[in-house]
Scaffold this motif. Structure first.
Motif, short mmCIF file in Angstrom:
data_model
loop_
_atom_site.label_atom_id
_atom_site.label_comp_id
_atom_site.label_asym_id
_atom_site.label_seq_id
_atom_site.Cartn_x
_atom_site.Cartn_y
_atom_site.Cartn_z
N ILE A 149 0.96 -1.06 0.04
CA ILE A 149 -0.02 0.01 0.01
C ILE A 149 0.81 1.24 0.19
CG2 ILE A 149 -1.80 1.37 1.41
CD1 ILE A 149 -2.65 -1.40 0.17
N ALA A 150 0.66 1.98 -0.73
CA ALA A 150 1.20 3.51 -1.13
C ALA A 150 0.66 4.35 0.13
CB ALA A 150 1.16 3.95 -2.39
N VAL A 151 1.47 5.03 0.96
CA VAL A 151 1.02 5.83 2.08
C VAL A 151 1.64 6.99 2.13
CG1 VAL A 151 0.14 3.86 3.32
CG2 VAL A 151 2.35 4.69 3.73
N GLN A 152 1.14 8.10 2.59
CA GLN A 152 1.89 9.19 2.93
C GLN A 152 2.03 9.89 4.32
OE1 GLN A 152 0.13 12.17 0.06
NE2 GLN A 152 -1.64 12.03 1.08
N ASP A 153 1.42 9.17 5.22
CA ASP A 153 1.40 9.73 6.66
C ASP A 153 1.31 8.39 7.54
OD1 ASP A 153 -1.42 8.87 6.49
OD2 ASP A 153 -2.04 10.67 5.78
N ARG A 196 3.23 -4.82 3.45
CA ARG A 196 4.12 -3.72 3.34
C ARG A 196 3.72 -2.44 2.86
NH1 ARG A 196 6.17 -6.77 -1.05
NH2 ARG A 196 5.89 -5.69 -2.87
N VAL A 197 4.32 -1.22 3.25
CA VAL A 197 3.96 0.06 2.76
C VAL A 197 5.22 0.63 1.71
CG1 VAL A 197 2.09 0.49 4.45
CG2 VAL A 197 4.72 1.32 4.67
N GLU A 198 4.86 1.37 0.81
CA GLU A 198 5.78 2.27 0.15
C GLU A 198 5.41 3.87 0.64
OE1 GLU A 198 6.16 4.50 -3.96
OE2 GLU A 198 6.27 2.42 -4.32
N LEU A 199 6.22 4.09 1.32
CA LEU A 199 6.10 5.48 2.00
C LEU A 199 6.69 6.57 1.09
CD1 LEU A 199 5.30 7.13 4.67
CD2 LEU A 199 7.73 6.84 5.45
#
Length: 265
Positions: free
Chosen positions: A7-11, A25-28
């Motif tokens: 999941i692409a996340v920004q916060d 996992r996340v892509e930050l």
């Protein structure tokens, strides 16, 4: 076959939502609405510490970790067939190398990078410069670093170019390539993705990303053979928000639906 969901996340709230909803996992990044740029190292450290705490508390999968986008500037969303969107100056390459080093030292498990020449080929010297900075930081921290090439490959001119890029990246020590198969939606690029999967020889993974919806995942995996899917899982504009919902664009219902769809494959 086990299908990983990224999941692409920004916060931080987005990371917590992804973890609690079962993502792998996340892509930050920051500025996700414009394709994303590299977050500051202090924020990376905050997120990696949170991820580790959630794993320790069993609020996330045991292998849940944080991969960070290394990109010095946001680009145009319409980058397909436009390699110049990923062509960088020497100063920008130097900046991304510094960002990669800081990101790994801040605790990131992996970095997501890429660079092209204006005429549509992998910019190997630029990629090696950023890669080597990340790997040196990993050596300093005495741990490995996962290397992913981002969707710059989708701006390459056609299937053959993307397949050749996978072979080149395999030789450069990359572990994963994120791609839509050169299409606006990964589902429409499934045939190209399948060719890229074959080129990876079971060593380099292809992660399908680009307009992925939970309802697409079964068909996408069946048609392409990818073992990873990537989506931002953002709330629809104007969608109602529950009173207790975290303040983030990452929608737990979408993440859960994606994880459930991947889990039955």
């Amino acid at each position: 076959m086990s299908i990983a969901v990224e999941i692409a996340v920004q916060d931080l709230a987005g990371l917590e939502t992804a973890a609690l909803s079962g993502a792998d996992r996340v892509e930050l990044c920051v500025d996700l609405a414009h394709g994303g740029t590299t977050p500051p190292p202090e924020f990376v450290a905050q997120c990696t510490e949170c991820a580790a705490a959630m794993v320790a508390a069993r609020d996330a999968k045991p292998h849940f970790d944080v991969h960070v986008l290394i990109r010095s500037r946001a680009g145009d969303d319409d980058f397909l067939g436009r390699p110049a969107e990923f062509a960088y100056t020497a100063q920008e390459i130097e900046e991304m190398a510094r960002q990669a080093e800081q990101t790994v030292l801040a605790g990131a498990a992996g970095v997501v990078l890429g660079a092209l020449t204006p005429d549509g080929a992998l910019d190997i010297p630029a990629i090696e410069t950023v890669r080597d900075a990340a790997l040196r930081a990993g050596q300093s921290a005495v741990r490995g670093v996962m290397l992913t090439c981002h969707r710059a490959v989708d701006a390459l001119p056609g299937t053959e170019a993307r397949v050749d890029a996978v072979r080149t990246l395999l030789g450069l020590g990359f572990h994963r390539v994120l791609s839509s198969g050169g299409a606006v939606r990964a589902l429409d690029g499934a045939e190209d993705l399948g060719a890229m999967v074959d080129a990876g020889e079971g060593i380099l993974d292809v992660c399908a990303g680009g307009g992925v919806r939970p309802a697409d995942i079964a068909d996408l995996v069946q048609r392409s053979g990818v073992a990873d899917v990537h989506l931002s899982a953002r709330r629809r504009p104007g969608a109602p928000r529950e009173a207790e919902a975290p303040d983030t664009q990452t929608d737990p219902a979408v993440v859960t639906a994606a994880v459930d769809a991947a889990g039955v494959l």
